[in-house]
Scaffold this active site. Structure first.
Site, PDB file in Angstrom:
ATOM      1  CE  LYS A 118      -4.328  -2.070   1.214  1.00  0.00           C
ATOM      2  NZ  LYS A 118      -3.752  -3.448   1.603  1.00  0.00           N
TER       3      LYS A 118
HETATM    4  C1  LIG Z   1      -4.352  -4.677   1.183  1.00  0.00           C
HETATM    5  C2  LIG Z   1      -3.640  -5.826   0.700  1.00  0.00           C
HETATM    6  C3  LIG Z   1      -3.896  -6.803   0.037  1.00  0.00           C
HETATM    7  C4  LIG Z   1      -5.196  -6.813  -0.938  1.00  0.00           C
HETATM    8  O1  LIG Z   1      -5.063  -5.813  -1.938  1.00  0.00           O
HETATM    9  P1  LIG Z   1      -6.559  -5.048  -2.670  1.00  0.00           P
HETATM   10  O2  LIG Z   1      -5.868  -3.870  -3.479  1.00  0.00           O
HETATM   11  O3  LIG Z   1      -7.278  -4.913  -1.728  1.00  0.00           O
HETATM   12  O4  LIG Z   1      -6.759  -6.230  -3.486  1.00  0.00           O
HETATM   13  C5  LIG Z   1      -3.291  -7.828  -0.304  1.00  0.00           C
HETATM   14  N1  LIG Z   1      -1.937  -8.169   0.695  1.00  0.00           N
HETATM   15  C6  LIG Z   1      -1.828  -7.016   1.487  1.00  0.00           C
HETATM   16  C7  LIG Z   1      -0.437  -7.313   2.406  1.00  0.00           C
HETATM   17  C8  LIG Z   1      -2.478  -6.011   1.738  1.00  0.00           C
HETATM   18  O5  LIG Z   1      -2.107  -5.176   2.614  1.00  0.00           O
END
Ligand SMILES: *Cc1c(COP(=O)(O)O)cnc(C)c1O
Length: 481
Positions: A118
């Site tokens: 993120k």
């Molecule tokens: C947010 C997240 C996901 C999922 O990603 P999306 O964009 O919601 O599909 C997968 N793995 C981790 C470690 C995350 O923080």
């Protein structure tokens, strides 16, 4: 470039990027998308060279400038350089790619400040928000709730930014020790950590109550950083191009991407990259036991889950009951028919909790036209995959990335032959319990996190009480910066 809502039913003119930047949903309840996708398929050789010569931020600028025409080029270039560099992401490549055997690769998206992918988008968002707020002479107080990666990525992206404060609610005592240390050790007057007596839903209820008080919201310039923000998505498009160039040597090579998925944000960026002409043959979506999306790609039925049906798993950032970004893909799947999307997401989901596209010609061609395939995994799969990759390749992965590696291997076993790039979405250090279970040892701790747990904590305890929260926000926003 103008942006339209996935539910727009008239020929309303689209809106410019900087207007939708600070907003969440479109007024009609839909999500924003560009009115068309820029076509870069004939320019891949150029872009490959840009990455080689100007690095990740240079490539980022080249791609973002296709989508953003209301920020002067030099400013946008500076924004990209400040968001994506070695100081923030720990490596000059920003997103390195490494082989894990059998023609599979890991694209490392989690070398940022909070060790989860993120950061890739949130760092850009922090720069864009600061830029646009200062241009407008406005300030923004972000109020959010988190049980995991989003809140900490937001805090690390917004700290020290002018015009921005963050109030982040967490369920008291319910975050992992690492998550608590990471967030609460931030020492910045514009970052306010709030531990609420309750569970995550209680935190979310408080956030909703504050944003539903429209007077208070306006008076205190309250906003959010939600997962449906278009700027977060477009930021993620860049690493699909970068990972492609780092895995291939020629621009006619096809690859697959395997993406651990929750809210469909990460893989939606892959869909956009493919629509722009990046040679992605397959977009392989991986879920955990919360398999809403795997079910859709297998059956054509999208059925959201009740909270009682949503499992707490060892890949918690993928524990979703509905996938908030999925509407964007369905809009494209259905030939951008906003009225149909409004009926599916606005009416059918609300009335019956599911919709069914299994009998439609669009669903019949979803693999050929959009490249999607899917799979899912269990806790036992994750543990076995972490162990196997560590034993065979001496590579340690976190449980979310393990969901991806498991689904990619299964796909190869069934005859898939492309180079497959699995997106690494977090570092093992965040999920020590599962690493211990799989490997009988502690996760590797990157130097940046070595001393987190001895730093002083900055967190305010709060009862589950809207007025107490409002009072805190009011006090803090009065303080001189
Ligand atoms: C947010 C997240 C996901 C999922 O990603 P999306 O964009 O919601 O599909 C997968 N793995 C981790 C470690 C995350 O923080």
């Amino acid at each position: 470039m103008r942006y339209v809502s996935t539910r727009s039913t008239s020929e309303q003119p689209g809106r410019p990027f900087c207007e939708i930047l600070l907003e969440g949903l479109a007024p009609d309840g839909g999500l924003y998308l560009p009115e068309s996708y820029p076509q870069l398929g004939a320019r891949l050789a150029d872009l490959r060279q840009v990455l080689a010569e100007e690095g990740y931020a240079g490539l980022g600028f080249a791609i973002l400038s296709e989508f953003i025409d209301d920020i002067p080029a030099d400013d946008l270039r500076g924004i990209c350089r400040r968001a994506w560099n070695e100081d923030v992401f720990g490596t000059p490549e920003v997103v390195p790619v490494s082989p894990i055997g059998d023609g599979h690769f890991l694209a490392h998206l989690s070398n940022g400040p909070t060790a989860a992918f993120k950061d890739m988008a949130m760092q850009l968002l922090g720069q864009l928000f600061e830029y646009e707020l200062s241009r407008r002479g406005r300030e923004l107080n972000i109020v959010g709730a988190t049980s995991g990666d989003t809140g900490s990525a937001a805090e690390y992206a917004m700290r020290g930014r002018q015009h921005i404060r963050v109030f982040m609610l967490t369920p008291k005592g319910r975050m992992t020790p690492f998550q608590q240390a990471q967030m609460f050790s931030l020492d910045d007057p514009s970052i306010v950590n709030i531990a609420v007596e309750g569970v995550f839903d209680d935190c979310q209820d408080l956030v909703k109550a504050v944003s539903n008080d429209l007077d208070f919201k306006k008076q205190h310039s309250i906003g959010a950083v939600n997962s449906i923000n278009w700027a977060r998505l477009v930021a993620q498009v860049v690493y699909y191009f970068a990972a492609y160039f780092r895995t291939t040597t020629a621009d006619d090579q096809q690859v697959g991407f395997c993406v651990p998925s929750g809210n469909f944000g990460n893989i939606c960026a892959g869909h956009v990259a493919r629509q722009m002409g990046l040679p992605i043959h397959t977009l392989l979506l991986a879920t955990n036991e919360n398999n809403v999306l795997d079910e859709f790609f297998r059956t054509g039925v999208y059925r959201v889950r009740a909270s009682a049906e949503t499992f707490e798993t060892s890949s918690p950032s993928m524990d979703i009951s509905k996938a908030s970004n999925f509407e964007r893909f369905v809009f494209d799947l259905l030939g951008r028919d906003g009225a149909r999307v409004a009926d599916l997401f606005g009416r059918q989901l609300a009335e019956q909790g599911f919709f069914d596209l299994s009998e439609t010609p669009e669903f019949a061609r979803i693999r050929e036209d959009f490249g999607f395939a899917s799979g899912s995994s269990t806790h036992a799969d994750r543990v076995a995959t972490i162990k196997r990759l560590f034993d065979e390749q001496q590579v340690m992965i976190d449980p979310h990335t393990a969901d991806g590696v498991k689904v990619a291997r299964e796909w190869a076993d069934q005859g898939g032959q492309l180079p497959m790039i699995v997106l690494e979405t977090a570092l093992p250090v965040k999920f020590a319990d599962t690493i211990r279970e799989a490997l009988g040892r502690e996760p590797e701790v990157p130097a940046a996190f070595a001393h987190l747990d001895v730093l002083p904590r900055h967190v305010i305890d709060l009862p589950k009480d809207v007025d107490a929260l409002k009072q805190l926000i009011d006090e803090r926003t009065r303080l001189p910066r």
